[in-house]
Design a protein around this motif. Structure first.
Motif, PDB file in Angstrom:
ATOM      1  N   GLY A  37       4.678   4.406   0.506  1.00 56.22           N
ATOM      2  CA  GLY A  37       4.781   3.354   1.515  1.00 56.22           C
ATOM      3  C   GLY A  37       6.198   2.935   1.862  1.00 56.22           C
ATOM      4  N   ALA A  39       9.619   2.409   3.554  1.00 56.60           N
ATOM      5  CA  ALA A  39       9.993   2.426   4.972  1.00 56.60           C
ATOM      6  C   ALA A  39      10.773   3.684   5.315  1.00 56.60           C
ATOM      7  CB  ALA A  39      10.825   1.184   5.292  1.00 56.60           C
ATOM      8  N   GLU A  44      10.827  -0.304  10.182  1.00 58.62           N
ATOM      9  CA  GLU A  44       9.885  -0.483   9.066  1.00 58.62           C
ATOM     10  C   GLU A  44      10.504  -1.320   7.951  1.00 58.62           C
ATOM     11  OE1 GLU A  44       7.176   3.555   9.791  1.00 58.62           O
ATOM     12  OE2 GLU A  44       8.414   3.396   7.992  1.00 58.62           O
ATOM     13  N   ASP A  48       8.879  -4.805   6.658  1.00 58.36           N
ATOM     14  CA  ASP A  48       8.619  -5.109   5.252  1.00 58.36           C
ATOM     15  C   ASP A  48       9.313  -6.410   4.843  1.00 58.36           C
ATOM     16  OD1 ASP A  48       7.230  -2.762   5.261  1.00 58.36           O
ATOM     17  OD2 ASP A  48       8.577  -1.677   3.913  1.00 58.36           O
ATOM     18  N   TYR A 370      -1.541  -4.960   2.850  1.00 59.42           N
ATOM     19  CA  TYR A 370      -0.380  -4.393   3.555  1.00 59.42           C
ATOM     20  C   TYR A 370       0.187  -3.183   2.815  1.00 59.42           C
ATOM     21  CZ  TYR A 370       4.201  -4.242   5.936  1.00 59.42           C
ATOM     22  OH  TYR A 370       5.301  -3.850   6.634  1.00 59.42           O
ATOM     23  N   GLN A 371       0.363  -3.353   1.516  1.00 60.25           N
ATOM     24  CA  GLN A 371       0.953  -2.270   0.729  1.00 60.25           C
ATOM     25  C   GLN A 371       0.098  -1.003   0.805  1.00 60.25           C
ATOM     26  OE1 GLN A 371       4.048  -2.493  -1.064  1.00 60.25           O
ATOM     27  NE2 GLN A 371       3.731  -0.274  -1.073  1.00 60.25           N
ATOM     28  N   LYS A 373      -1.914  -0.217   3.146  1.00 58.55           N
ATOM     29  CA  LYS A 373      -1.863   0.279   4.522  1.00 58.55           C
ATOM     30  C   LYS A 373      -0.603   1.142   4.750  1.00 58.55           C
ATOM     31  CE  LYS A 373      -2.311  -1.673   9.234  1.00 58.55           C
ATOM     32  NZ  LYS A 373      -0.970  -1.403   9.755  1.00 58.55           N
ATOM     33  N   ILE A 374       0.540   0.613   4.358  1.00 61.68           N
ATOM     34  CA  ILE A 374       1.765   1.400   4.592  1.00 61.68           C
ATOM     35  C   ILE A 374       1.805   2.635   3.696  1.00 61.68           C
ATOM     36  CG2 ILE A 374       3.135  -0.530   5.475  1.00 61.68           C
ATOM     37  CD1 ILE A 374       4.475  -0.757   2.717  1.00 61.68           C
ATOM     38  N   SER A 375       1.222   2.515   2.514  1.00 56.21           N
ATOM     39  CA  SER A 375       1.211   3.677   1.622  1.00 56.21           C
ATOM     40  C   SER A 375       0.405   4.810   2.250  1.00 56.21           C
ATOM     41  CB  SER A 375       0.627   3.305   0.263  1.00 56.21           C
ATOM     42  OG  SER A 375       1.436   2.334  -0.363  1.00 56.21           O
ATOM     43  N   GLU A 377      -0.234   5.026   5.666  1.00 49.64           N
ATOM     44  CA  GLU A 377       0.236   5.389   7.006  1.00 49.64           C
ATOM     45  C   GLU A 377       1.593   6.080   7.044  1.00 49.64           C
ATOM     46  OE1 GLU A 377      -1.940   1.758   9.472  1.00 49.64           O
ATOM     47  OE2 GLU A 377       0.257   1.880   9.357  1.00 49.64           O
ATOM     48  N   ARG A 378       2.468   5.677   6.136  1.00 46.72           N
ATOM     49  CA  ARG A 378       3.838   6.178   6.246  1.00 46.72           C
ATOM     50  C   ARG A 378       3.988   7.530   5.561  1.00 46.72           C
ATOM     51  NH1 ARG A 378       7.056   0.527   4.949  1.00 46.72           N
ATOM     52  NH2 ARG A 378       6.440  -0.585   6.854  1.00 46.72           N
TER      53      ARG A 378
END
Lengths: 387, 387, 387, 387
Positions: A37, A39, A44, A48, A370-371, A373-375, A377-378
């Protein structure tokens, strides 16, 4: 006895600027480990950082680092930040990641290299005008690895000249803050190794040149709160880079290694007029989350500063002065320790809730998804010190 | 008075093993700068190492690092080295550059990670059999960054178990040497931080397990020659990693930061029977030439060890003992200092020439055109710690 | 979550031995300042120590130092102590205040000096038999000030021999504990400078020889809790000398310089089985109250240990292990910090009252008039390190 | 290449002031050992100091310490010195050995104590007028042992005021030099802990206020030659207190612990214009000969400074600059090391003889019988730091 209710109002408006680079990967010379996750770009990182502010209310500003956070349109980047509830803060220059700077930048004996480094700062000042940033922060990696490698004295003179050229360029509402560091990456001598050097250099520049104190940049055993008191007395404390360390410039979470030291530092800040609406001192983190979660790590950091500020505000100054003036060593120490040992976490949780913030910001963030999600998606190259 | 002629014979056969990685690029977390001509693969590193030996006669062995020096055919690599007049030496394992080792390797609480790290050492032992290497050197990056992150005691027990498994695998003519390090890359606790821990661990393993002393891996102020004397007394000094430092593990050229300390260390080595044909102590460099020329840097290093060994051999032991036993503090110190201040460079130059070596090895190398040649020829990705 | 009520029972029976010399004057090489009411002889030191125990219930034993506490009749001294509610504890030898020891004691190259130092320990053992003391504590000032002054290796061998002779003399229910110290009063090398040396020496002696860890006797940055864990693992942690320091061996009040470090040390003690009725670890203070009140200073010290022990007991071990095993760095650290930040002072005050002790021992002592009484009554030469 | 003959002339007139107190006994808080023949009063200290100058020609001045060297008639003391070929030099004040200074002197919150300390300096200035001394050296033991004990900031302000009052009193041809020290005897904070503080304080006073740099008064790892270069650049290096150390303020013989550091310091002195007839920098020893012979120890010290000055003068500045400007790291370092490794002892011996001095001053002194004579004649109480 000072109660939490007596000091609660002083907690309003506390702001601890976040470093964009804390949301990229970092590490040691041995390895930079990745974290899911992380950035991938300036946007990004700012997103964050905005999470930290959303849950803690403590970090409305994000410092950027050039060239790591270079974008085509800084106004757009600023607007993006504003949309997320934060603004761009200090601009940090970088003269340590270009082959030309192998033997120095602002101190180089090569005029072309020196000019290149000066030009880089001019570019940073331009960016400051675009972003509305107030502070140009200069940390120099300049130094030498072997005795005799270069002329210590000559480098100091060239540094003075380079800084003057840069200082002359900053706007009338902008400041130049010069950070000092004991060692690393240079291993024999560092061109700005201590507060005395930073002070002597900025004093020669003018009123808007000040010292930046990074809490991890001192020799073993150094009494940092003394330096805080001294710089405030001399009117030259411009900003803090908070972090903590056991050995060298470990860049751990502020307050993690020696909470009592953080308390003493904040007490001297308050004592010397460095805290509150009238203070010119900027508070910022400069940390590396090499192995731990980055967003939660930054939350832990600003909460540590907030909790320790509350404790430092709780010091019964009247009782302290009375004990000090009667040379009651144990009594005076007891007044200080009483504040340090007071558990402010419950009152702070209530205080937060009364302001629409979660009682436990880290738990709230972790529950937000959130964490995760970014883990998910990114994907692709994560940002690090190099980019 | 001891004369150079009295000690010249003892300089015969001195051997200081070179680390292959010194010929690749290295740096700090801030930047790894390139240097023209840097080796691109194990063969080129060995070729460069052979140059050091060619001009100094001091470094007939090259230590390798797995996986940095991984090749398909180690016998071929060994033969390549032999053709250049050197042989492969110590095999160094690496458990710090894989994502799996983020939280530990031989000490990990995860049995799968621990087994992976053990298996890596088994692979190293296989390589040792292929290369004829005698020593398996283990330096662990294992440790934690925050108090509470892991269980210090449990990690120590797991370390003991992992080491035993590895030790049981080495051949009867092979040794395991365990290096200790004060800190870095871990910033709160390190699993093998001091000689006491390394000693306690290897003592539990058996006779062929010994301590490796890296001269840069101690707390500020540590008396290293005392540790040398103690480990020799306990029969557990296996090898040296030479380098020098002003602050932390700076990995500078040995003797560059504190020549007198190197002299004292070598004096205790000699005093304790650690030098000469009957000694089991292996001497090796472990350095980083971040900004200086690498081949010439290694030459400077082995020459520093040779020059300081000569000075240490010049100590008039009889006069020293007499002064010591009469508690003549200034007299005893003067005997030691007399040897340290004796300029052995001229006699050593003659000694070298009498053996067919150049009087000034660095000048001879620089005149040879080798550096210019590799600088021109070696294009493409240079080797570094990562490969 | 662990509550105070869960751990209260474990606080029963905690005992922190007091050093008799803390009640005499002490200072630096620059000056020993006097303090009104300072004890003038062994009896008055014991009477003062008894005050600490009377109000805190934490210090039923008083360590003595020979020759500072030499008396004609040790049985009478013991009875005097018992009448005041305390008993005599550890016997500390002294081989640093006699002209004969200028160049060493147990390590001296002079057999007569060595025998004198051994005989002094025999005398201490005789006193132990008379007082019923269990521990003979040896701290050596032995070392050298200049490189070459004496033979480091030879001194280590002589030390081993001297210790063996002393060890052979102690009774079957007595122990020898060997303290190590980084430096001071020797400034180049110290004969027992680190835990590794102390461990190697006592391991060679036998089962009843153990290491004494003084919390102020380490190099800057040393992770002391690691040493605690290691010595407990090796079965060789015999006792603690508690104090605190910012720089060198400052001998300040335990917990005053770095409360979080004291917490971490006590956590590892508990973790490793070093606390509680089954532990063989002896806890003792070794401090200097150079400028602060001595009796209240000792009270502050034992209360600091008690408060930090309570915090360390509050660590939720189950939650900690869970977080550690899932490599949740921030989570594991948070479990530890939660216990550290818990304010145990209120619950401890109630706990004390429930046992007939004052809620605030220092205030109760100060209200008692004892300090004023001794300040008025004790005229004439005060005790100090010299007598 | 620079030859000894090129630099010999620059050795003329070198003067290293001796501290009278080096000829009295000194020690640690654990013990002050006696040494046969130690001086008993100011006259005998001066007589011993004169011996150092007689054999080395390097120490025509003797610094005195008030009150240790208090006499009724300073003119007579000066004449006595002159008869022995030396003159009285720097006057050192003492505000650390009076009960009134337990909690501070020039920084005390008690106006009466502050005035007493100021008056003491007025007395020192009167003595300077009587003796013709040019420098008033102030080293302050002021500081605190516990956080909270006193107000760091307030003490700094009071210090500034006290210093101003003293500065206003010195004569137009006199100077005030302010020494800084990292720690000891205070263990939490020291009021003048670093060069930055000393610089800020003296810069506020005026032109004749300068910094005194004691080589043993820094944090571990501090690059002292950098401070030398910086203070010379700022025009504020007033004087040196030479000694050496391995750990803290060990006060060992200058050059004994790290000869290469002494070389680097002297190189920067020369580089920055701090050496030679036009320099305002005063060179002085401040050492303790706790266990070694005192007069010979002082001789060893001034000879060490002389030898290392010769080596520093031998640096080929032209070659060094060329290598530096081409970023030839190894080449530049080699130029420096070449001078350091050059054995100047032989040429210096000849140089001495050509001036009517003994080739080996220590041997000549030892052969003179002076030490035996004073050891036999001087009975009764020896001088020490206390008197």
């Amino acid at each position: 006895m000072v109660q939490f209710s007596d000091i609660a109002a002083q907690l309003e408006g506390q702001s601890i600027e976040l470093p964009s680079w804390a949301f990229g990967n970092s590490g040691t010379r041995f390895r930079v480990f990745g974290t899911p996750g992380t950035a991938r770009n300036p946007e990004e990182k700012i997103a964050d950082a905005a999470q930290v502010n959303k849950y803690t209310g403590l970090s409305p500003k994000v410092a950027i680092h050039i060239p790591w956070d270079k974008v085509d349109d800084y106004a757009a980047l600023g607007a993006y930040a504003n949309d997320l509830g934060v603004e761009l803060g200090t601009v940090n220059s970088n003269t340590f990641q270009d082959e030309d700077y192998k033997f120095g930048s602002l101190t180089s004996s090569n005029p072309a290299v020196r000019q290149k480094a000066i030009d880089h700062h001019f570019e940073c000042i331009d960016i400051m005008h675009a972003t509305g940033s107030k502070d140009l922060k200069i940390w120099l990696a300049d130094g030498t690895n072997y005795p005799g490698q270069d002329d210590i004295r000559g480098r100091q003179d060239r540094l003075a000249e380079s800084l003057q050229t840069i200082y002359d360029r900053i706007g009338s509402d902008q400041r130049l803050v010069l950070e000092y560091k004991f060692f690393e990456p240079a291993f024999y001598h560092t061109d700005v190794p201590d507060w005395g050097t930073s002070y002597a250099q900025v004093a020669a520049l003018g009123e808007r040149a000040l010292v930046c104190l990074d809490t991890g940049h001192h020799a073993p055993g150094t009494n940092i709160e003394f330096i805080v008191a001294q710089l405030l007395r001399l009117g030259k404390l411009g900003s803090f880079d908070f972090n903590s360390r056991f050995y060298a410039d470990d860049d751990l979470i502020v307050g993690a290694a020696d909470p009592f030291q953080l308390f003493r530092i904040l007490y001297e800040v308050i004592r010397g007029g460095g805290y509150g609406p009238d203070s010119v001192v900027a508070f910022m983190l400069d940390q590396c989350h090499n192995i731990e979660a980055k967003i939660a790590g930054q939350m832990r950091s600003v909460l540590n500063v907030q909790e320790m500020t509350a404790r430092a505000l709780l010091v019964d100054r009247q009782a302290l002065t009375a004990a000090q003036e009667s040379n009651d060593v144990l009594g005076a120490n007891a007044v200080l320790m009483d504040a340090f040992y007071t558990d402010v976490r419950g009152p702070l949780a209530s205080w937060r809730e009364s302001r629409g913030l979660p009682a436990d910001p880290i738990a709230a963030f972790q529950a937000s998804g959130y964490q995760e999600k970014i883990s998910a998606e990114r994907v692709g190259a994560q940002a690090s010190w190099g980019a």
